[in-house]
Design a protein around this motif. Sequence first.
Motif, PDB file in Angstrom:
ATOM      1  N   VAL A   1      -6.410   3.816  -1.777  1.00 19.35           N
ATOM      2  CA  VAL A   1      -6.082   4.679  -2.912  1.00 19.35           C
ATOM      3  C   VAL A   1      -4.574   4.901  -3.033  1.00 19.35           C
ATOM      4  O   VAL A   1      -4.071   5.149  -4.102  1.00 19.35           O
ATOM      5  CB  VAL A   1      -6.793   6.046  -2.786  1.00 19.35           C
ATOM      6  CG1 VAL A   1      -6.703   6.802  -4.091  1.00 19.35           C
ATOM      7  CG2 VAL A   1      -8.231   5.860  -2.392  1.00 19.35           C
ATOM      8  N   GLY A   2      -3.849   4.818  -1.937  1.00 14.24           N
ATOM      9  CA  GLY A   2      -2.437   5.196  -1.960  1.00 14.24           C
ATOM     10  C   GLY A   2      -1.540   4.158  -2.607  1.00 14.24           C
ATOM     11  O   GLY A   2      -1.960   3.058  -2.949  1.00 14.24           O
ATOM     12  N   ILE A   3      -0.256   4.513  -2.749  1.00 11.97           N
ATOM     13  CA  ILE A   3       0.740   3.629  -3.343  1.00 11.97           C
ATOM     14  C   ILE A   3       1.420   2.881  -2.221  1.00 11.97           C
ATOM     15  O   ILE A   3       1.937   3.491  -1.290  1.00 11.97           O
ATOM     16  CB  ILE A   3       1.817   4.434  -4.087  1.00 11.97           C
ATOM     17  CG1 ILE A   3       1.173   5.306  -5.133  1.00 11.97           C
ATOM     18  CG2 ILE A   3       2.828   3.524  -4.711  1.00 11.97           C
ATOM     19  CD1 ILE A   3       2.177   6.185  -5.805  1.00 11.97           C
TER      20      ILE A   3
ATOM     21  N   TRP B   1      -1.140   7.795   3.301  1.00 14.20           N
ATOM     22  CA  TRP B   1      -2.546   7.915   2.956  1.00 14.20           C
ATOM     23  C   TRP B   1      -3.267   6.588   3.184  1.00 14.20           C
ATOM     24  O   TRP B   1      -2.666   5.608   3.582  1.00 14.20           O
ATOM     25  CB  TRP B   1      -2.696   8.341   1.498  1.00 14.20           C
ATOM     26  CG  TRP B   1      -2.055   9.637   1.206  1.00 14.20           C
ATOM     27  CD1 TRP B   1      -0.772   9.827   0.773  1.00 14.20           C
ATOM     28  CD2 TRP B   1      -2.620  10.924   1.344  1.00 14.20           C
ATOM     29  NE1 TRP B   1      -0.522  11.142   0.627  1.00 14.20           N
ATOM     30  CE2 TRP B   1      -1.645  11.853   0.959  1.00 14.20           C
ATOM     31  CE3 TRP B   1      -3.875  11.397   1.740  1.00 14.20           C
ATOM     32  CZ2 TRP B   1      -1.868  13.209   0.966  1.00 14.20           C
ATOM     33  CZ3 TRP B   1      -4.091  12.753   1.751  1.00 14.20           C
ATOM     34  CH2 TRP B   1      -3.106  13.654   1.367  1.00 14.20           C
ATOM     35  N   HIS B   2      -4.562   6.569   2.855  1.00 16.69           N
ATOM     36  CA  HIS B   2      -5.357   5.368   3.078  1.00 16.69           C
ATOM     37  C   HIS B   2      -4.986   4.300   2.061  1.00 16.69           C
ATOM     38  O   HIS B   2      -4.659   4.598   0.925  1.00 16.69           O
ATOM     39  CB  HIS B   2      -6.839   5.730   2.944  1.00 16.69           C
ATOM     40  CG  HIS B   2      -7.742   4.669   3.441  1.00 16.69           C
ATOM     41  ND1 HIS B   2      -8.387   3.801   2.599  1.00 16.69           N
ATOM     42  CD2 HIS B   2      -8.091   4.316   4.692  1.00 16.69           C
ATOM     43  CE1 HIS B   2      -9.114   2.974   3.313  1.00 16.69           C
ATOM     44  NE2 HIS B   2      -8.949   3.261   4.583  1.00 16.69           N
TER      45      HIS B   2
END
Lengths: 251, 570, 91
Positions: free
Chosen positions: B76-78, B72-73
């Motif tokens: 926001v992602g982990i 993901w981006h």
Amino acid sequence: MRSKITGLFLFQVFLCLVTITLVLIPLFWTDIPWPTIARDHMENFGMAASGARNMVSAIYLGYRVFDTLGETIVLLVAVSGTIGIIAHGGDVLAKGFGDPSRNESLYQEKTTLVKKQRTALLEVVTGKLGPVVLVFGFYVMLFGHLSPGGGFQGGVVVASGIVFLALGGRADGSTRLTEAGVLAKLESISFLLLILASLSGVVFGGGFFANTLAQAGMPEVGFIVLLNAIIGLKVGAGIGFMCIAMLGRAE
Amino acid sequence: MLPEDTVFALVVLPLLGAAIALSSKAFFTGKRKRNLEYLGAFVGLVLPWVVMIQLLPLVLTGQAIEGIIGGWHESVGISFRFDGLAWLVNLLGFTIAGAAWLYSLGPGPHGPHFTAVFLIQTSALAATAMTADLFNLFVCLEVMGIASYILIASSEKQGAFLASFSYLMVSATAMVFFLLGIYGIYRTTGALTYTGIINGLSGLPDHGGVVTYISLSLIVGAVAIRVAVMPLYGWLPDSHALAPHAVSSVLSGVLIKTPLFALSRVLLLVPAGMYAGQLMGYAGAITALVAVIIALSQSDAKRLLAYHTVSQIGYVVAAWGAALYVGTHTLQGSILMAGAFLHALYHAMFKGLLFLSIGTTTDCASQRNVYQLRGAARLLKQAGERIPITTITFVVGALAISAIPPFNGFASKTTLSYGLKDSWQYSMLYAAGIGTMASFIKLSRIYWSKPEQQNRFPVPVPNANKIAQTFLAILCLGTGIFAGPMYRFVVTLFAFGAPNGPAPVLYSTQTLMNTLILITGGTAVFLLASTRIGHNILKIIRERPRDFQGLFVAFSLGVTGLSGWLLFWG
Amino acid sequence: MVIVFLVLLIILSAYTLVTRDLLYGVIALSAISLLSALLFYLLHAPDVAITEAAVGAGVSTVIFVWAIRATERFSPQDRPEKRNGSKGGKQ
């Protein structure tokens, strides 16, 4: 009040509260503007990237799904541990507290003295409401990507439904959902399915916890629905199993 | 398969093993259940070694595998980061977990549920080591914690539930404050990944000012409770002493140190981190000495070992804190950080070995009080050990922890002392070393002379125990003999970018003189403690009142003190 | 409205800590969960509100009540003289 509340105890409580408040006040009364990075990104790209209209579901089942896996494991371990402690029975409870005055017979005498206090009102109402609650639970679970809800919420409502069924006098065998064995099997199967869903991205290319269903051509939101269903089953079966075990012990 | 995916195999394989173990309990019975449980343990504890060996060439070159989970981006992602530090912490975790699980097949709690929770704990260790995101660190610490509460409570000893519950309460409160610290950092920077936090902080005036210092001190305070530095150690002696023996060794060996090394990733990046490290380093040095004095006074064998864990963690924290303060890009800093990790690794080995040996001995003799148990060597022989394996492994462990060459404790303590030369922390650690020697002479008395009651029927020692203990003893000896290559290996994997300097010399006249002074000092302190006056002083220390609210007062004062320190120096 | 609920939360929490009857404490905890769920809804967080209501006011309270039923209803340090007498009024 209690005799254990002495001056020293009150002083310690006062000291704790004052120092913690002093530390926390600047944290909440600051002039720094609120950050908007994540909010802007979610507003512009959130629905396209994950396919869900409920942004909260997109976050905890898409962007941050690893944390959700962690929390599901926390629930699993808690349920597992509780079952283990209950299963050992009263003697381990007494020994575990290191208090020789609480001997085994106390626990046994309690369980035999407690009479079934259920009235017909309780049995009829919960028995009839049980399936309704179950349906509501499944609805909350499966529509989590469109309206508030999701796997955890739906799972807990399903567990309440299972408790209703168990209380409603249906222990005569008209439903298999209140048997401990069935619930344990459901829980372990759904945990296995969750791990396999996370690994599916690795096997089919795309990385850990990638959206394999999107690669296979289905709409992106399918992965979120699948995860909601698996987590909901797991949470429902786990909490239901724990409640059935406690119900059996406390009776 | 890409390297990014194989990295996650370290986290997922133990989880898969746990799922298999759970299904074995739900679906099968009897022999098939047991075989499936062992299959789960194999998948979770042996297969990850294949992945570790495959990843080794990559991390040896100093590269790190980074990315966002799920692709993901990045806002926001982990994000995760697998580098040499993560590889080393995983090495520590899987070694001790494997040996401890093997030991647990003997008497004591075992079975599918125990194996499943044990494997979940192992997977949480692997995940903590390679996370690069603050909230994911919180979740991993929670999973690790809850698995350990359940494992402690599965022991059938008196008081185990209370110990587990008090650990639960203390840890849960600490995690609430950790969460408040995360709130503070997110409020100012808008990011939870380490790189995002650095970018956000550098964009703010004064690097965020008061809010950042307070958030940092909340996070460090919460981790400090988990790591049990003075004065936040109160929950440790009960939980480690009353847990099953296999679980004690994993708790003391691995769970205490992993939050520390995960925290060092954060503190290495944040500008105010070096001052936080400095204060923790001072606390660590004081811990080492004070805990040893309390350990000397204990009468229960496992509680003595638990207080020694607190003391040895003091060593690790003192070196770690000093390393953060001088900066790991300098030569002294890299020596200190490598020494801290080496001591953590070797401590896991010899403390694990000690817990397992003392566990076998006290089970065999059905007696845990060191003032009353005598002649255990003879009892073990009666129980069927033709070669006195348990006695030998205990001696190996005791020599290792007292830093006698050629065992591994000598190597790591000398490296630490080399880095901390000429500072007051060095004198504290040296004094703690003397105290350690004295208390292990006291503990070893349970093996000499004749057993008191001849009619006590000794419990036989199972084979699983002997295999696990021998494995750890061989590791203690081996890593001690090959100390030089181990040091170079660790420094290469850490890849700090420090100038290449000479490794600390281990066998010089200075160090051997120090060892001799240590041995004589330790014997002197032991003889002093056995006198009448010594006995009475120790009794007062042993029976000092301890309570719950003292821990919370210490925590609040500690967090306030740390924020004040950061404000003053930052 | 939010302020009123928050003040009520604090009062109920203090009551839970102080009361001797554990069952009353658990009912107060359930009321706290209900108020929290309302608060979350008022602060525009419906997912959290559903979770809090289902878990806090539902399952968690039920489990606590069963646990009290299996052990003792009153906090033990208050009745040193009634140790082997009848165990307070339950049900």
